[in-house]
Each structure stands twice: as structure tokens, then as C-alpha cells.
Design a protein around this motif. Structure first.
Motif, PDB file in Angstrom:
ATOM      1  N   LEU A 155      64.877  20.892  18.182  1.00  0.00           N
ATOM      2  CA  LEU A 155      64.703  20.505  19.582  1.00  0.00           C
ATOM      3  C   LEU A 155      63.429  19.680  19.761  1.00  0.00           C
ATOM      4  CD1 LEU A 155      65.590  23.888  21.334  1.00  0.00           C
ATOM      5  CD2 LEU A 155      67.101  21.941  20.880  1.00  0.00           C
ATOM      6  N   ARG A 156      63.466  18.757  20.720  1.00  0.00           N
ATOM      7  CA  ARG A 156      62.299  17.957  21.075  1.00  0.00           C
ATOM      8  C   ARG A 156      61.683  18.525  22.348  1.00  0.00           C
ATOM      9  NH1 ARG A 156      61.653  13.427  18.396  1.00  0.00           N
ATOM     10  NH2 ARG A 156      60.486  12.387  20.062  1.00  0.00           N
ATOM     11  N   ASN A 157      60.357  18.722  22.311  1.00  0.00           N
ATOM     12  CA  ASN A 157      59.657  19.278  23.465  1.00  0.00           C
ATOM     13  C   ASN A 157      59.474  18.208  24.536  1.00  0.00           C
ATOM     14  OD1 ASN A 157      59.022  21.998  22.387  1.00  0.00           O
ATOM     15  ND2 ASN A 157      57.896  20.820  20.870  1.00  0.00           N
ATOM     16  N   ALA A 158      59.946  18.492  25.730  1.00  0.00           N
ATOM     17  CA  ALA A 158      59.917  17.510  26.811  1.00  0.00           C
ATOM     18  C   ALA A 158      59.080  17.999  27.980  1.00  0.00           C
ATOM     19  CB  ALA A 158      61.338  17.204  27.289  1.00  0.00           C
ATOM     20  N   LEU A 159      58.294  17.073  28.523  1.00  0.00           N
ATOM     21  CA  LEU A 159      57.610  17.299  29.787  1.00  0.00           C
ATOM     22  C   LEU A 159      58.393  16.537  30.850  1.00  0.00           C
ATOM     23  CD1 LEU A 159      53.792  17.076  30.475  1.00  0.00           C
ATOM     24  CD2 LEU A 159      55.448  16.132  32.064  1.00  0.00           C
ATOM     25  N   VAL A 160      58.915  17.240  31.826  1.00  0.00           N
ATOM     26  CA  VAL A 160      59.775  16.631  32.838  1.00  0.00           C
ATOM     27  C   VAL A 160      59.000  16.449  34.141  1.00  0.00           C
ATOM     28  CG1 VAL A 160      61.955  16.789  34.103  1.00  0.00           C
ATOM     29  CG2 VAL A 160      61.778  17.742  31.789  1.00  0.00           C
ATOM     30  N   ILE A 161      58.975  15.225  34.632  1.00  0.00           N
ATOM     31  CA  ILE A 161      58.356  14.916  35.921  1.00  0.00           C
ATOM     32  C   ILE A 161      59.504  14.722  36.906  1.00  0.00           C
ATOM     33  CG2 ILE A 161      56.845  13.325  37.165  1.00  0.00           C
ATOM     34  CD1 ILE A 161      55.700  12.554  34.386  1.00  0.00           C
ATOM     35  N   ALA A 162      59.643  15.645  37.856  1.00  0.00           N
ATOM     36  CA  ALA A 162      60.848  15.630  38.691  1.00  0.00           C
ATOM     37  C   ALA A 162      60.550  16.054  40.116  1.00  0.00           C
ATOM     38  CB  ALA A 162      61.905  16.556  38.078  1.00  0.00           C
ATOM     39  N   THR A 188      55.583  18.558  39.054  1.00  0.00           N
ATOM     40  CA  THR A 188      56.278  18.345  40.319  1.00  0.00           C
ATOM     41  C   THR A 188      55.340  18.602  41.497  1.00  0.00           C
ATOM     42  OG1 THR A 188      58.219  18.976  41.615  1.00  0.00           O
ATOM     43  CG2 THR A 188      57.081  20.728  40.409  1.00  0.00           C
ATOM     44  N   GLU A 189      55.632  17.941  42.603  1.00  0.00           N
ATOM     45  CA  GLU A 189      54.920  18.183  43.854  1.00  0.00           C
ATOM     46  C   GLU A 189      55.797  18.974  44.812  1.00  0.00           C
ATOM     47  OE1 GLU A 189      53.906  14.329  45.217  1.00  0.00           O
ATOM     48  OE2 GLU A 189      52.391  13.955  43.661  1.00  0.00           O
ATOM     49  N   SER A 190      57.021  19.267  44.375  1.00  0.00           N
ATOM     50  CA  SER A 190      57.974  19.985  45.219  1.00  0.00           C
ATOM     51  C   SER A 190      57.787  21.498  45.102  1.00  0.00           C
ATOM     52  CB  SER A 190      59.407  19.603  44.826  1.00  0.00           C
ATOM     53  OG  SER A 190      60.345  20.448  45.443  1.00  0.00           O
ATOM     54  N   GLU A 191      57.616  22.144  46.233  1.00  0.00           N
ATOM     55  CA  GLU A 191      57.486  23.591  46.241  1.00  0.00           C
ATOM     56  C   GLU A 191      58.791  24.259  45.823  1.00  0.00           C
ATOM     57  OE1 GLU A 191      54.789  25.298  46.614  1.00  0.00           O
ATOM     58  OE2 GLU A 191      53.543  23.519  47.008  1.00  0.00           O
ATOM     59  N   LYS A 192      59.903  23.610  46.136  1.00  0.00           N
ATOM     60  CA  LYS A 192      61.207  24.153  45.779  1.00  0.00           C
ATOM     61  C   LYS A 192      61.382  24.189  44.264  1.00  0.00           C
ATOM     62  CE  LYS A 192      66.129  23.654  46.865  1.00  0.00           C
ATOM     63  NZ  LYS A 192      67.147  22.861  47.607  1.00  0.00           N
ATOM     64  N   VAL A 193      60.985  23.097  43.601  1.00  0.00           N
ATOM     65  CA  VAL A 193      61.067  23.042  42.138  1.00  0.00           C
ATOM     66  C   VAL A 193      60.108  24.062  41.533  1.00  0.00           C
ATOM     67  CG1 VAL A 193      60.713  21.596  40.098  1.00  0.00           C
ATOM     68  CG2 VAL A 193      61.773  20.618  42.140  1.00  0.00           C
ATOM     69  N   ALA A 194      58.886  24.091  42.053  1.00  0.00           N
ATOM     70  CA  ALA A 194      57.880  25.019  41.534  1.00  0.00           C
ATOM     71  C   ALA A 194      58.337  26.466  41.674  1.00  0.00           C
ATOM     72  CB  ALA A 194      56.559  24.800  42.261  1.00  0.00           C
ATOM     73  N   GLY A 195      58.919  26.788  42.824  1.00  0.00           N
ATOM     74  CA  GLY A 195      59.365  28.156  43.054  1.00  0.00           C
ATOM     75  C   GLY A 195      60.486  28.574  42.129  1.00  0.00           C
ATOM     76  N   LYS A 196      61.340  27.643  41.765  1.00  0.00           N
ATOM     77  CA  LYS A 196      62.495  27.988  40.926  1.00  0.00           C
ATOM     78  C   LYS A 196      62.117  28.194  39.469  1.00  0.00           C
ATOM     79  CE  LYS A 196      67.152  26.468  39.632  1.00  0.00           C
ATOM     80  NZ  LYS A 196      68.241  25.492  39.845  1.00  0.00           N
ATOM     81  N   TYR A 197      61.172  27.382  38.961  1.00  0.00           N
ATOM     82  CA  TYR A 197      60.907  27.401  37.520  1.00  0.00           C
ATOM     83  C   TYR A 197      59.548  27.996  37.133  1.00  0.00           C
ATOM     84  CZ  TYR A 197      64.805  24.083  37.603  1.00  0.00           C
ATOM     85  OH  TYR A 197      66.025  23.493  37.821  1.00  0.00           O
ATOM     86  N   CYS A 198      58.713  28.371  38.119  1.00  0.00           N
ATOM     87  CA  CYS A 198      57.348  28.812  37.810  1.00  0.00           C
ATOM     88  C   CYS A 198      57.303  30.043  36.925  1.00  0.00           C
ATOM     89  CB  CYS A 198      56.556  29.037  39.097  1.00  0.00           C
ATOM     90  SG  CYS A 198      57.210  30.378  40.120  1.00  0.00           S
TER      91      CYS A 198
END
Length: 245
Positions: A155-162, A188-198
Motif C-alpha cells: 500500500l502507498r501512504n496517502a495524505l488526503v486534502i478534502a 480538512t477545514e470541514s468540521e463534518k470531515v473532521a468529526g467523521k474521521y478524527c
């Protein structure tokens, strides 16, 4: 490794095609003996060297030409690329196109370099044999690689900006391991994204922290997934990635 294996397969295809075409040339008389169009066939095969008057020099030169043309074409086209997904049909189509082009190159080379001792039957046989062997190797490799990635290897380690519009991409990268990615961090600057994956993936909220992440973490690729493309932001990211390598 795959390039070396396929090049070796192409090399093996040459003597296999030689003996197979010798067999075909030996039995073509019997095959077309009772055919109504045998005179046309005889004339056709005679024009393209019905009998093989073996010339070692021309055969070695033609074999070298085969290896060079295969390697160059595989590197210039998608034949040399391993798809992220198990995409069998596109791989087959790419190989068909590539082998048609190789067939054209070999036909042109035969008459361009006056290789009169190389029969057309050998060229056709070689393309068929090498196509079958190399395509089989590639399809098996794709299948095995998909299984390996699904088990968490290669696997390749990815940093995702979303942003939140591209959460589906993050879910796919996490769920479809056969694509070959491990999401090691999310910016991410999205609270929704942060809340789901934090709870499961490290989060980066400031773009300035991305450089530190690239320096201090094992990151192979940066994936930029946003609805609005911020050119200044992208240029800074490209600069960061270029500095880190």
C-alpha cells in the motif's frame, strides 16, 4: 521486476514461435492440399517466404528488434502501467493495441531492412505467442496484487486534502484496499470531515502543517480533493512536495 519478467517472456516467445512456425510451414502443404483456393494460398505464402531459408544473422537482428520494440512501446504506452484497480478489460485492450502496433513495426522492418529470410508466418506466430504469454502474466499479476493489497500489503501512504463534498473518495480509499492506498492523514477545514474521521485517522487543519506532516510522516502521495481549486494553495502544496521529494 514485472518489466524484467515480461521482457524474459518476450525473449522466450522467439524460439517458441520459431519452432511453431516451422511446424506450420511444414504442414501447410497438407492443410491446403484439397482447398479450392490452394493456388492463391501458395502464391500468397511464396510471396511472403513460404519456405524458411534460415539466416542466423537476420534472425538475431530481427530478435533484437523485437526486444527493443517491445520494451520501448511498453514504456511509452500504458502497457507498462499497473492499474490501481483490478481493471482486466482495459488491460486487455491496451495489450491488443500494443501488439497490433508491434505487428506493424515488425512488418515494416522486414521490408525496410530487406529481411528476406524472415517469413511472415513467424511474425504472426510470434505476436500471437508473446501476446498470450505476456497478457497472462499481467492479468495474473493484477489479480495477485489485488489480493495482496486487500490483505494490507503493498500500500502507498496517502495524505488526503478534502472537503465534505469528497468524503465518498476518502471512504473508497479506506474501503477499497485493492486500489493500493492507505489514508495516513487527512487535511480538512470541514468540521463534518473532521468529526467523521478524527477517531481513526490523524487530522491536519492548517495547510502550513502539511509540510511538517510530509517531513515527519511516511507519505508517498498527496491527493487534493476539493470542489474549488485554490491555485495559490495548490502551488504551495506542489512546492512542499517538491522540497520533500
Amino acid at each position: 521486476i514485472l518489466d524484467v519478467v515480461e521482457l524474459f517472456a518476450v525473449l522466450i516467445s522467439i524460439p517458441v514461435s520459431y519452432y511453431l512456425s516451422m511446424f506450420l510451414l511444414k504442414h501447410v502443404d497438407f492443410f491446403f492440399y484439397n482447398a479450392d483456393f490452394k493456388f492463391f494460398i501458395y502464391r500468397y505464402f511464396n510471396y511472403f517466404n513460404y519456405s524458411w531459408k534460415f539466416n542466423p544473422g537476420q534472425f538475431i537482428f530481427f530478435s533484437a528488434l523485437i526486444l527493443i520494440s517491445w520494451y520501448v512501446l511498453s514504456q511509452l504506452t500504458s502497457m507498462a502501467m499497473m492499474p490501481g484497480k483490478r481493471r482486466y478489460l482495459p488491460t486487455i485492450i491496451h495489450f491488443v493495441r500494443g501488439n497490433i502496433f508491434i505487428l506493424f513495426i515488425l512488418f515494416v522492418s522486414k521490408y525496410l531492412f530487406f529481411l528476406t529470410s524472415i517469413p511472415v508466418v513467424f511474425i504472426l506466430t510470434y505476436v500471437a505467442v508473446s501476446f498470450t504469454i505476456t497478457l497472462t502474466i499481467r492479468l495474473v499479476t493484477i489479480y495477485k496484487l489485488g489480493i495482496s493489497r486487500a490483505c494490507g500489503f503493498n500500500l502507498r501512504n496517502a495524505l488526503v486534502i478534502a472537503d465534505e463534498d469528497h468524503m465518498g473518495i476518502i471512504d473508497s480509499l479506506i474501503g477499497q484496499k485493492e486500489w493500493g492506498y492507505r489514508v495516513s492523514a487527512i487535511s480538512t477545514e470541514s468540521e463534518k470531515v473532521a468529526g467523521k474521521y478524527c477517531s481513526s485517522i490523524p487530522l491536519i487543519k492548517e495547510i502550513g502543517e502539511i509540510k511538517d506532516a510530509l517531513e515527519n510522516r511516511v507519505i508517498d502521495e498527496v491527493l487534493y480533493c476539493k470542489r474549488e481549486n485554490n491555485i495559490d494553495e495548490i502551488q504551495r502544496l506542489v512546492k512542499f512536495c517538491d522540497e520533500i521529494g
